[in-house]
Design a protein around this motif. Sequence first.
Motif, PDB file in Angstrom:
ATOM      1  N   ILE A 181      -0.319  -3.723   4.871  1.00  0.00           N
ATOM      2  CA  ILE A 181      -0.578  -4.864   4.684  1.00  0.00           C
ATOM      3  C   ILE A 181       0.362  -5.836   5.071  1.00  0.00           C
ATOM      4  O   ILE A 181       1.807  -5.482   5.153  1.00  0.00           O
ATOM      5  N   VAL A 194     -14.758  -4.654   3.509  1.00  0.00           N
ATOM      6  CA  VAL A 194     -13.314  -4.475   2.767  1.00  0.00           C
ATOM      7  C   VAL A 194     -13.285  -5.777   1.887  1.00  0.00           C
ATOM      8  O   VAL A 194     -13.700  -6.764   2.155  1.00  0.00           O
ATOM      9  N   GLN A 195     -12.627  -5.654   0.722  1.00  0.00           N
ATOM     10  CA  GLN A 195     -12.491  -6.628  -0.331  1.00  0.00           C
ATOM     11  C   GLN A 195     -11.401  -6.475  -1.069  1.00  0.00           C
ATOM     12  O   GLN A 195     -10.939  -5.464  -1.131  1.00  0.00           O
ATOM     13  N   CYS A 196     -10.714  -7.661  -1.586  1.00  0.00           N
ATOM     14  CA  CYS A 196      -9.790  -7.681  -2.510  1.00  0.00           C
ATOM     15  C   CYS A 196     -10.258  -8.164  -3.631  1.00  0.00           C
ATOM     16  O   CYS A 196     -11.082  -9.174  -3.682  1.00  0.00           O
ATOM     17  N   VAL A 243      -4.766  -7.192   6.166  1.00  0.00           N
ATOM     18  CA  VAL A 243      -5.133  -5.671   6.041  1.00  0.00           C
ATOM     19  C   VAL A 243      -5.275  -5.051   7.159  1.00  0.00           C
ATOM     20  O   VAL A 243      -6.312  -5.603   7.959  1.00  0.00           O
ATOM     21  N   GLN A 248      -6.514  -5.038  -6.107  1.00  0.00           N
ATOM     22  CA  GLN A 248      -7.232  -3.979  -5.723  1.00  0.00           C
ATOM     23  C   GLN A 248      -7.658  -4.256  -4.205  1.00  0.00           C
ATOM     24  O   GLN A 248      -8.303  -5.118  -3.878  1.00  0.00           O
ATOM     25  N   LEU A 249      -7.415  -3.094  -3.651  1.00  0.00           N
ATOM     26  CA  LEU A 249      -8.135  -3.146  -2.052  1.00  0.00           C
ATOM     27  C   LEU A 249      -9.304  -2.192  -2.068  1.00  0.00           C
ATOM     28  O   LEU A 249      -9.058  -1.087  -2.485  1.00  0.00           O
ATOM     29  N   ARG A 250     -10.338  -2.788  -1.513  1.00  0.00           N
ATOM     30  CA  ARG A 250     -11.707  -1.881  -1.824  1.00  0.00           C
ATOM     31  C   ARG A 250     -12.351  -1.815  -0.376  1.00  0.00           C
ATOM     32  O   ARG A 250     -12.462  -2.808   0.362  1.00  0.00           O
ATOM     33  N   VAL A 295      -5.462 -14.895  -0.462  1.00  0.00           N
ATOM     34  CA  VAL A 295      -5.710 -14.330  -1.904  1.00  0.00           C
ATOM     35  C   VAL A 295      -5.400 -15.455  -2.774  1.00  0.00           C
ATOM     36  O   VAL A 295      -4.289 -16.141  -2.918  1.00  0.00           O
ATOM     37  N   VAL A 348     -10.710   2.878  -3.176  1.00  0.00           N
ATOM     38  CA  VAL A 348     -10.064   1.719  -3.557  1.00  0.00           C
ATOM     39  C   VAL A 348      -8.491   2.395  -3.713  1.00  0.00           C
ATOM     40  O   VAL A 348      -8.051   3.436  -3.913  1.00  0.00           O
ATOM     41  N   ILE A 362       0.890  -1.162   0.017  1.00  0.00           N
ATOM     42  CA  ILE A 362       0.111   0.110  -0.050  1.00  0.00           C
ATOM     43  C   ILE A 362       0.933   1.353   0.063  1.00  0.00           C
ATOM     44  O   ILE A 362       1.839   1.248   0.785  1.00  0.00           O
TER      45      ILE A 362
END
Length: 344
Positions: free
Chosen positions: A210, A123-125, A108, A178-180, A161, A92, A20
């Motif tokens: 991260i 939060v989503q990848c 995260v 992508q980190l959302r 992941v 994001v 990040i």
Amino acid sequence: TATVNGIPLRPGVLDPENRIINGAFDFWQRGTSSTANGHLADRWYSEFSGGSFSQSRQAFTLGDTFGNNNPTYFFRQSVSGQSTAAQYAVTVQNIEGVRNYAGQTITVLGWMRRSSGSGNVAVQCIQDFGTGGSPSSRVFVSPQTVTLTGSWAAFALTFAVPSISGKTLGTNGNDYLQLRFWTSAGSDFNANTNSLGIQTIGVDLWGIHIKQGTHTTSAVDLYRQPELGPELARCQRYCVVYGGSSAYERIGFGLNATTTAAYPMVSLPTEMRVSPAVSANSISNFSIWNGVVLITAASIGVDSPAPKFSGFVVTVASGLTATAPTGLIANYAIGARLTLDAEL
């Protein structure tokens, strides 16, 4: 000694596990507030559909501490007035290269709070294999929810992941992980948001980073916000802004090719990810000095090849309002506010 864009790194300056950039929100080259979709804090992109939305830089009170950090700024996103299944708000960061963390367990971490309204954050990848050719489809990692209160609190979310074995990358070199962070989402996005739902909420973020492996919130206190010099260099791989908020700040020097065309050279502070798109915030904020004569340009362009490595040449033509002598001139400068965008 490891380097980032040629800048030597000392132990502890940058965490090699963390991909990040600007998770401490120190850098805001594009401005400090916006109500539109787009980048604002460096490397962070916010987007919404429907209702009212804002993203902004907020200042900590001097002396506020997070772990062993004394931070300066944090990020705030606010959303209200949404009502339909297709409406949403999200912030994001696209981490360059889908190979990052592929097949690994990551956590995260950071700090978050609710500054107004009610609700939580999902939060989503997402693995994106880029464009060009026949890339594989996006892979969505199951989202997780952070329960918010009105006070700053650490969070730690662990994700597995997926491996990228057997996948195909696009040919354009723009794949990413992508980190959302979802702050509001209609029912069309239930699978991506743990059914977060439509919310009226303000959300504050700081210290997003991260770590590899599984960690709890106790690991958040180990975070050290990056040193400013190396972190700025990392941001400028993706965006460089020349000039300030006022017009006519000198950013380069050059020569006149004809009495109606000028070609100033502008240097880059670092090599960018790709040849960036170059834009001026307005023609009124673009001028040429030639001795004591101020020459206002009606149009600008960027000579090919487009910039990437050391700098670029700006073409100024079609509407110079004063006659410019031809040839190299010592006291000759270009002033503008130019944005160079090489974001994913």
